[in-house]
Design an enzyme around this catalytic site. Structure first.
Site, short mmCIF file in Angstrom:
data_model
loop_
_atom_site.label_atom_id
_atom_site.label_comp_id
_atom_site.label_asym_id
_atom_site.label_seq_id
_atom_site.Cartn_x
_atom_site.Cartn_y
_atom_site.Cartn_z
N THR A 166 0.28 -1.48 0.08
CA THR A 166 -0.04 -0.18 -0.20
C THR A 166 0.40 0.96 0.26
O THR A 166 0.33 2.35 -0.14
CB THR A 166 -0.89 0.32 1.05
OG1 THR A 166 -0.44 0.04 2.25
CG2 THR A 166 -1.88 -0.71 0.92
N ASP A 167 2.28 1.21 0.54
CA ASP A 167 2.79 2.65 0.17
C ASP A 167 4.24 2.34 -1.01
O ASP A 167 5.84 2.19 -0.12
CB ASP A 167 3.29 2.63 1.73
CG ASP A 167 4.38 4.28 1.58
OD1 ASP A 167 3.71 5.26 0.92
OD2 ASP A 167 4.83 4.55 2.20
N LEU A 168 4.07 1.74 -1.92
CA LEU A 168 5.22 1.08 -2.64
C LEU A 168 5.53 2.96 -3.41
O LEU A 168 4.93 3.19 -4.59
CB LEU A 168 4.90 0.42 -4.07
CG LEU A 168 5.47 -0.45 -4.91
CD1 LEU A 168 6.90 -1.47 -4.46
CD2 LEU A 168 5.09 -1.47 -6.51
N ASN A 169 7.52 3.06 -2.83
CA ASN A 169 7.50 4.21 -3.19
C ASN A 169 8.84 3.82 -3.66
O ASN A 169 9.40 3.07 -3.08
CB ASN A 169 6.84 5.28 -2.92
CG ASN A 169 7.48 5.48 -1.07
OD1 ASN A 169 9.19 4.76 -0.65
ND2 ASN A 169 7.10 5.54 -0.67
N ASN A 172 10.88 2.82 -0.73
CA ASN A 172 10.79 1.22 0.16
C ASN A 172 11.45 0.01 -1.39
O ASN A 172 11.44 -0.89 -1.21
CB ASN A 172 9.42 1.04 0.48
CG ASN A 172 9.11 1.92 1.22
OD1 ASN A 172 9.84 1.86 2.18
ND2 ASN A 172 7.68 1.88 1.17
#
Length: 234
Positions: A166-169, A172
């Site tokens: 949910t926080d693929l950036n 990361n």
């Protein structure tokens, strides 16, 4: 082998092949400092401590809230069951991905301390050796096609495992000195059926590239994205 300790207000799950220290004390940074095993630290919402175990270097993280609410209640979460807690859920999700050969940190141990209706959580997981996040690398140089293909492969394998990051950036995603790509920080991520959400992951990743172009002038362009997407769909 995975083992658990469950008491009235304490739950720990750990891999006893990776840690042989006093498991009830190993979530305390001072314990590692007294043993002279702290190798470094990083700051974000809180401090992540890097510690040297016998066979693996680990990152010790205490879960903290972000945003305005985090300024009021910094590290307590509403308790609904041991398996639903942030650290235990992330531990098992990492284990699932690791078993499916996705490059993620090896989970070592997770702890939950219950306090009334709330809990606090900690996680020990592998610190990926000789690796930097994409933001750090792209501030210095461009990535080549092979590196973007390596990144795409790990995202594809994660999606084939039906895990929604949910926080693929690009903070990361890591690259190590061998050219391997790694995905980290699975807090609040989960397994999900279907296909629709996968495009949302990719759109979030694209936004993070564009954001860092403007914020840090990273060495990245739309042709790089096209290379990554082409490899993802192969």
């Amino acid at each position: 082998m995975l083992k658990t300790i469950e008491q009235n207000n304490l739950y720990i799950v750990f891999d006893d092949s990776l840690i042989s220290d006093d498991i009830e004390r190993c979530f305390d940074a001072q314990y590692w400092q007294h043993k002279d095993k702290v190798t470094g630290s990083a700051t974000g919402r809180g401090t992540t401590w890097f510690v040297q175990l016998k066979t693996i270097q680990a990152a010790l993280r205490h879960y903290r809230r972000g945003g305005l609410f985090g300024k009021i209640i910094s590290d307590h979460y509403f308790f609904t069951g041991w398996q639903d807690t942030r650290s235990v859920a992330e531990f098992h999700l990492l284990k699932t991905l690791k078993d499916l050969d996705v490059n993620v940190p090896t989970p070592i141990a997770a702890r939950v301390v219950k306090k009334g209706m709330t809990y606090q959580a900690d996680l020990l997981s592998e610190k990926i050796p000789n690796a930097q996040d994409l933001v750090s690398i792209l501030q210095q140089r461009q990535l080549n096609d092979v590196e973007y293909q390596a990144i795409a492969l790990q995202i594809k394998k994660m999606h084939q495992a039906q895990v929604n990051h949910t926080d693929l950036n690009i903070h990361n995603i890591l690259l190590d000195t061998q050219g391997n790509a790694w995905i980290i920080d699975f807090d609040k991520c989960y397994e999900e059926s279907g296909e629709e959400w996968k495009e949302g992951n990719l759109k979030r990743l694209l936004r993070s590239f564009n954001k860092e172009v403007n914020k840090r002038q990273i060495k990245w362009g739309i042709k790089d994205w096209e290379c990554l997407i082409k490899a993802y769909h192969q």
